[in-house]
Design an enzyme around this catalytic site. Structure first.
Site, PDB file in Angstrom:
ATOM      1  N   ASP A  11       0.876  -1.156   0.000  1.00 32.69           N
ATOM      2  CA  ASP A  11       0.000   0.000   0.000  1.00 32.69           C
ATOM      3  C   ASP A  11       0.923   1.218   0.000  1.00 32.69           C
ATOM      4  O   ASP A  11       2.116   1.107   0.327  1.00 32.69           O
ATOM      5  CB  ASP A  11      -0.898  -0.029   1.234  1.00 32.69           C
ATOM      6  CG  ASP A  11      -1.852   1.142   1.294  1.00 32.69           C
ATOM      7  OD1 ASP A  11      -2.306   1.597   0.224  1.00 32.69           O
ATOM      8  OD2 ASP A  11      -2.144   1.615   2.403  1.00 32.69           O
ATOM      9  N   LEU A  12       0.407   2.376  -0.353  1.00 34.52           N
ATOM     10  CA  LEU A  12       1.268   3.562  -0.451  1.00 34.52           C
ATOM     11  C   LEU A  12       1.195   4.432   0.791  1.00 34.52           C
ATOM     12  O   LEU A  12       2.154   4.538   1.555  1.00 34.52           O
ATOM     13  CB  LEU A  12       0.893   4.374  -1.693  1.00 34.52           C
ATOM     14  CG  LEU A  12       1.746   5.609  -1.977  1.00 34.52           C
ATOM     15  CD1 LEU A  12       3.219   5.227  -2.205  1.00 34.52           C
ATOM     16  CD2 LEU A  12       1.202   6.375  -3.183  1.00 34.52           C
ATOM     17  N   ASP A  13       0.042   5.059   1.014  1.00 37.86           N
ATOM     18  CA  ASP A  13      -0.110   5.978   2.141  1.00 37.86           C
ATOM     19  C   ASP A  13      -0.187   5.193   3.449  1.00 37.86           C
ATOM     20  O   ASP A  13      -0.963   4.254   3.583  1.00 37.86           O
ATOM     21  CB  ASP A  13      -1.372   6.821   1.957  1.00 37.86           C
ATOM     22  CG  ASP A  13      -1.299   7.685   0.714  1.00 37.86           C
ATOM     23  OD1 ASP A  13      -0.460   8.601   0.683  1.00 37.86           O
ATOM     24  OD2 ASP A  13      -2.054   7.429  -0.244  1.00 37.86           O
ATOM     25  N   THR A 103      -2.844   1.070  -4.312  1.00 40.42           N
ATOM     26  CA  THR A 103      -3.328   2.133  -3.440  1.00 40.42           C
ATOM     27  C   THR A 103      -4.777   2.480  -3.734  1.00 40.42           C
ATOM     28  O   THR A 103      -5.240   2.337  -4.869  1.00 40.42           O
ATOM     29  CB  THR A 103      -2.452   3.398  -3.605  1.00 40.42           C
ATOM     30  OG1 THR A 103      -3.011   4.480  -2.845  1.00 40.42           O
ATOM     31  CG2 THR A 103      -2.370   3.832  -5.065  1.00 40.42           C
ATOM     32  N   SER A 104      -5.473   2.956  -2.718  1.00 36.00           N
ATOM     33  CA  SER A 104      -6.839   3.430  -2.897  1.00 36.00           C
ATOM     34  C   SER A 104      -6.888   4.842  -3.447  1.00 36.00           C
ATOM     35  O   SER A 104      -7.955   5.348  -3.779  1.00 36.00           O
ATOM     36  CB  SER A 104      -7.604   3.368  -1.564  1.00 36.00           C
ATOM     37  OG  SER A 104      -7.790   2.035  -1.155  1.00 36.00           O
ATOM     38  N   LYS A 135     -10.653  -1.436  -2.237  1.00 31.93           N
ATOM     39  CA  LYS A 135     -10.531  -2.113  -0.947  1.00 31.93           C
ATOM     40  C   LYS A 135     -11.750  -1.766  -0.070  1.00 31.93           C
ATOM     41  O   LYS A 135     -12.205  -0.622  -0.107  1.00 31.93           O
ATOM     42  CB  LYS A 135      -9.246  -1.656  -0.236  1.00 31.93           C
ATOM     43  CG  LYS A 135      -7.975  -1.863  -1.059  1.00 31.93           C
ATOM     44  CD  LYS A 135      -6.783  -1.187  -0.391  1.00 31.93           C
ATOM     45  CE  LYS A 135      -5.544  -1.209  -1.274  1.00 31.93           C
ATOM     46  NZ  LYS A 135      -4.401  -0.532  -0.652  1.00 31.93           N
ATOM     47  N   ASP A 160      -1.636  -0.717   6.084  1.00 35.64           N
ATOM     48  CA  ASP A 160      -1.811  -0.005   7.347  1.00 35.64           C
ATOM     49  C   ASP A 160      -3.269   0.138   7.753  1.00 35.64           C
ATOM     50  O   ASP A 160      -3.542   0.670   8.830  1.00 35.64           O
ATOM     51  CB  ASP A 160      -1.191   1.391   7.261  1.00 35.64           C
ATOM     52  CG  ASP A 160      -2.002   2.318   6.365  1.00 35.64           C
ATOM     53  OD1 ASP A 160      -2.276   1.933   5.204  1.00 35.64           O
ATOM     54  OD2 ASP A 160      -2.374   3.413   6.819  1.00 35.64           O
TER      55      ASP A 160
END
Length: 219
Positions: A11-13, A103-104, A135, A160
């Site tokens: 995931d990114l953030d 990522t979302s 997601k 996360d």
């Protein structure tokens, strides 16, 4: 405990980039401008596509119009944005065909943030613009694994958010929760929980990748 896998999907953030201040600031401003209690947004927005959050908390608004404006603001607001310690070094050590990001966030936001904090851009980047269902649906991680050419069951995902953990598990991947933006208890469905990405020890071997880590309790 070490995990053997063919690829890692990040995931990114909240995993590679600390964007919590930006995300909260932009959502709070959006909610205030539309007379929506920020608490309602905060309760449902972590790890989910923004358009789904808007549809849930503001069904009276046009989601496409709202997401275009919010997306532009998210992409251009970089105050306080930074990569987590160890993120860039880890990505640079991994073979390019062995990692991806799912990522979302929207594509423009993701690439803008990666460029700002100088993270390498992956060959495989799955964003909210690429999927029909975000997601916690498994589609983002299924698509990332497919595009890497590996089975989801041979991927380790770093997430996360509870929605992301559910997405990865439903895709069939092993999941390491990263407790940067949520509590370890909220990530209890993950295989294990680590405090941050720098707790990872990844070794490249002929048979694939070996992923070991420092646990949340040890940190």
């Amino acid at each position: 405990m070490a995990l053997s896998c063919d690829a890692i999907i990040f995931d990114l953030d909240g995993v590679l980039i600390d964007s919590d201040a930006v995300i909260k600031r932009r959502w709070k401003r959006w909610a205030e401008d539309r007379g929506i209690p920020f608490e309602e947004v905060e309760a449902v927005n972590t790890g989910r596509p923004a358009i789904e959050v808007i549809e849930e908390v503001a069904p009276h608004l046009d989601p496409e119009t709202e997401i275009d404006r919010l997306g532009d603001e998210m992409a251009t607001d970089t105050e306080g944005l930074e990569a987590f310690d160890g993120a860039k070094a880890l990505l640079n050590r991994l073979p390019q065909d062995r990692w991806a990001i799912a990522t979302s966030g929207r594509h423009h936001t993701a690439t803008s943030r990666m460029a700002h904090v100088r993270l390498p851009e992956p060959k495989v980047l799955v964003t909210a613009d690429d999927v029909d269902q975000g997601k916690p649906d498994p589609e983002p991680y299924q698509q990332a694994a497919d595009r890497l050419g590996v089975g989801p069951d041979r991927a380790v995902v770093l997430e996360d958010a509870p929605a992301g953990v559910e997405s990865a598990r439903r895709a069939g991947a092993l999941v390491l929760g990263v407790a940067t933006s949520t509590s370890p208890s909220a990530l209890a469905e993950a295989t294990a929980v680590i405090p941050h990405v720098s707790a990872l020890d990844v070794r490249t071997e002929e048979a694939g990748l070996q992923v070991d880590w420092e646990s949340r309790e040890e940190a």
